[in-house]
Design an enzyme around this catalytic site. Structure first.
Site: not given
Ligand code: HEM
Length: 328
Positions: A63, A67, A95, A194
């Site tokens: 992630r 970002h 973030n 995800h």
């Molecule tokens: C399509 C639009 C996307 C949205 C709206 C989005 C939004 C989010 C949100 C809200 C979270 C949880 C954050 C929190 O709890 O503070 C999250 C977690 C995550 N996102 Fe996304 N995301 C998107 C695309 C992506 C992309 C493109 C990737 C990587 C290529 C990604 C990888 C991840 C990962 C791996 C997590 C888990 C992180 C952890 O457990 O620390 N996301 N995302």
């Protein structure tokens, strides 16, 4: 032989190109072949230890790269700490209290510096560590293109405007990806990240109790899944409670994320939108990935390379930081 001005210019340009004085800026797989031959082993080894210590760190690193790339390009701007004169991206709403893994990047950087001081950019370390995060979670591998340099600045305002929100609808998600030169297919494919990791209650609470201000849960959500999430995430308080982004196989990089969407069990609104918004340009891709892990793996690798190509700093621009948190 008589030279006119334009052919003279072309001649000089060809000469400079041949000498490498100006270059068609392009990332390459073997950028550090002679300057840091052990780079890939050092990054992989450190990531292995980090993931053994905490499985979730793979998701957090992946992630971080996303970002980074969506704000000024893949230039490690996300890693910079605030200074008295520059507000970094860490405090931007998407973030703050959310991004993790900075300490792991610090350790990788220190290990790399011990072998090849002052040579490898933090931006490239993040690109390599993300690939390794996917591989160590059971996902596909790919050759990471390298040669990025590190930014001299960060942008809190671009972090606010460019990063997609979990409440975004499909059109907004598509627009935000297209603004980075990424396609609808990249959106659906990269959202497959995800398949691992966690999200805080605050990022999906409105779907459980007050979807779109209706005072009701999101009607498209599977009922049993809704109840399960409500038990994790109460209507008041508990904002930092965590839920699995893929509740079936939370730390395995597989296609269950897409299967969940077919059964209305996407965690974030932005996840479920890919299947349920009645736009066949995304829902057909979701269905095909749910059935075909090879296709998802291939396309994920390709889309990660495309995301890694977003506005890299190259040549004489930017710098190679000694400490990823500080401009140098
Ligand atoms: C399509 C639009 C996307 C949205 C709206 C989005 C939004 C989010 C949100 C809200 C979270 C949880 C954050 C929190 O709890 O503070 C999250 C977690 C995550 N996102 Fe996304 N995301 C998107 C695309 C992506 C992309 C493109 C990737 C990587 C290529 C990604 C990888 C991840 C990962 C791996 C997590 C888990 C992180 C952890 O457990 O620390 N996301 N995302």
């Amino acid at each position: 032989m008589r030279l006119n001005i334009s052919s003279a210019c072309m001649f000089i340009q060809a000469l400079l190109l041949a000498q490498g004085a100006i270059s068609e800026a392009q990332l390459t797989v073997d950028f550090y072949r002679s300057s840091c031959p052990n780079l890939q082993f050092i990054v992989r080894g450190t990531m292995q230890v980090a993931v053994m210590n905490e499985t979730r760190i793979a998701a957090s690193i992946l992630r971080l790269f996303f970002h980074d790339c969506f704000v000024q390009g893949c230039d490690a701007s996300v890693l910079l700490d605030d200074t008295p004169t520059m507000k970094g991206e860490k405090s931007a709403f998407p973030n703050a209290n959310s991004l993790r893994g900075f300490d792991v990047i610090d350790i990788i950087k220190a290990n790399v510096e011990a072998y090849c001081p002052g040579v490898v950019s933090c931006a490239d370390i993040l690109a390599l560590a993300s690939r390794d995060a996917v591989v160590l979670s059971g996902g596909p591998g790919w050759n990471v293109l390298l040669g990025r340099r590190d930014s001299l600045t960060a942008s809190v305002s671009l972090a606010k405007s460019n990063l997609p929100a979990p409440t975004d609808d499909l059109n907004t998600l598509i627009q935000k990806f297209q603004a980075q030169g990424l396609s609808v297919q990249d959106l659906v494919t990269l959202s497959g990240a995800h398949t691992i990791g966690l999200a805080r209650c605050t990022t999906f609470k409105n779907r459980l109790y007050n979807n779109g201000g209706s005072g009701m849960p999101d009607q498209t959500m599977n009922m049993a899944y809704l109840q399960q999430l409500q038990s994790i995430c109460p209507s008041t308080g508990g904002d930092d409670n965590l839920a699995l982004l893929d509740f079936m196989t939370p730390s395995r990089f597989d296609t269950l994320y897409y299967k969940n969407l077919l059964y209305q069990r996407g965690l974030l609104n932005s996840d479920q939108e890919l299947y349920s918004s009645n736009d066949s340009s995304t829902s057909t891709i979701v269905s095909s990935y749910a059935q075909n892990w090879r296709l998802f793996y291939q396309n994920f690798a390709t889309s990660m390379i495309s995301m890694g190509n977003v506005n890299p700093l190259m040549g004489n621009s930017g710098s190679i930081r000694k400490n990823c948190r500080v401009v140098s």
